[in-house]
Enzyme design. Sequence first.
Site, PDB file in Angstrom:
ATOM      1  CG  ASN A 215      -2.126   1.087   1.803  1.00 24.34           C
ATOM      2  OD1 ASN A 215      -1.939   2.527   0.722  1.00 24.34           O
ATOM      3  ND2 ASN A 215      -2.179   0.881   2.230  1.00 24.34           N
TER       4      ASN A 215
ATOM      5  CE  LYS B 257      -0.379   3.217   4.542  1.00 25.48           C
ATOM      6  NZ  LYS B 257      -0.142   3.576   6.157  1.00 25.48           N
TER       7      LYS B 257
ATOM      8  CG  HIS C 256      -5.810   1.629   5.541  1.00 21.04           C
ATOM      9  ND1 HIS C 256      -5.472   2.530   6.476  1.00 21.04           N
ATOM     10  CD2 HIS C 256      -4.815   1.328   5.410  1.00 21.04           C
ATOM     11  CE1 HIS C 256      -3.656   2.180   6.678  1.00 21.04           C
ATOM     12  NE2 HIS C 256      -3.745   1.000   5.855  1.00 21.04           N
TER      13      HIS C 256
ATOM     14  CD  GLU D 187      -2.313   5.646   6.714  1.00 22.16           C
ATOM     15  OE1 GLU D 187      -2.513   5.502   5.644  1.00 22.16           O
ATOM     16  OE2 GLU D 187      -1.934   4.918   7.342  1.00 22.16           O
TER      17      GLU D 187
ATOM     18  CD  GLU E  43      -2.867  -3.031   7.249  1.00 22.21           C
ATOM     19  OE1 GLU E  43      -2.344  -3.015   6.434  1.00 22.21           O
ATOM     20  OE2 GLU E  43      -3.935  -1.760   7.342  1.00 22.21           O
TER      21      GLU E  43
ATOM     22  N   GLY F 232       2.927   2.125  10.811  1.00 21.54           N
ATOM     23  CA  GLY F 232       3.633   3.118  10.551  1.00 21.54           C
ATOM     24  C   GLY F 232       4.288   3.331  11.786  1.00 21.54           C
TER      25      GLY F 232
ATOM     26  CB  SER G  76       6.002  -1.639  11.856  1.00 21.77           C
ATOM     27  OG  SER G  76       4.982  -0.751  12.095  1.00 21.77           O
TER      28      SER G  76
END
Length: 250
Positions: free
Chosen positions: A9, A11, A93, A95, A163, A169, A209
């Site tokens: 991904n 992003k 996701h 985010e 996730e 991240g 990560s």
Amino acid sequence: MRRKLAAGNWKMNGTREDLAQIDAMLQAHGACRCDLLICPPATLVQAACDRARGSTLMIGGQDCHDQPQGAHTGDISADMLADAGARAVILGHSERRQNHGERNETVRAKTAQAWQAGLMAVVCVGETEADRDAANTLDIVGGQLAGSIPDAATGANLVVAYEPVWAIGTGRVASLDQIGEVHDFIRGRLERRFGTGVGRSVRLLYGGSVKPDNAAQIFGVSNVDGALVGGASLTARDFSPIVAALDAST
Ligand code: 13P
């Protein structure tokens, strides 16, 4: 048997010069026994598809709208992604859930659109740190699974990515026990809802990560069929050892 899947991904990263990374990944993994998926930003989907055509590398989008077309400025439909050559799309996701207020019902409607367009949906679930601290992880993940996936799931049209939000991240990867517990739980829920045949055929990815130095361990955990990789998918240098570790685990 579930085919392993290494997914990247990108992003909001990448311009045309980064297509060279796709070329390098194609070169490195021509003989890979796993499925490979890269989801670049929307501006690069078509060019990436042109590069990857005829190879085993799939290109996907990072989101699509929950309606087929219409007055939705700035949005992209599932049909548009498919028309550009995409084979898959990441949906729900964290985010998007956090920054765009996406709720389970929206993710479910988007997934239905993706299936309508013939795309494989990579539906993301995962708890926040506060959820985990309050021992609510399985409740949250169970609720997201139940609410975000339409009834017509199959092993071909659905991939679930676990996730944990606190691991994205941050460099804080979930422990192998934590990953195993949640993946076993997701497998059980999918079998219960869709029957053992479908439930066992849906691939489960871990994301958060994942790096070259921790991938092999993660791929050894039960019910982990691959990874959804963010930062380490941006370059072939980082992504290739992760793909190699997955290939070696097959
Ligand atoms: P990182 O691999 O950068 O933690 O991102 C994970 C992720 O969000 C993939 O969708």
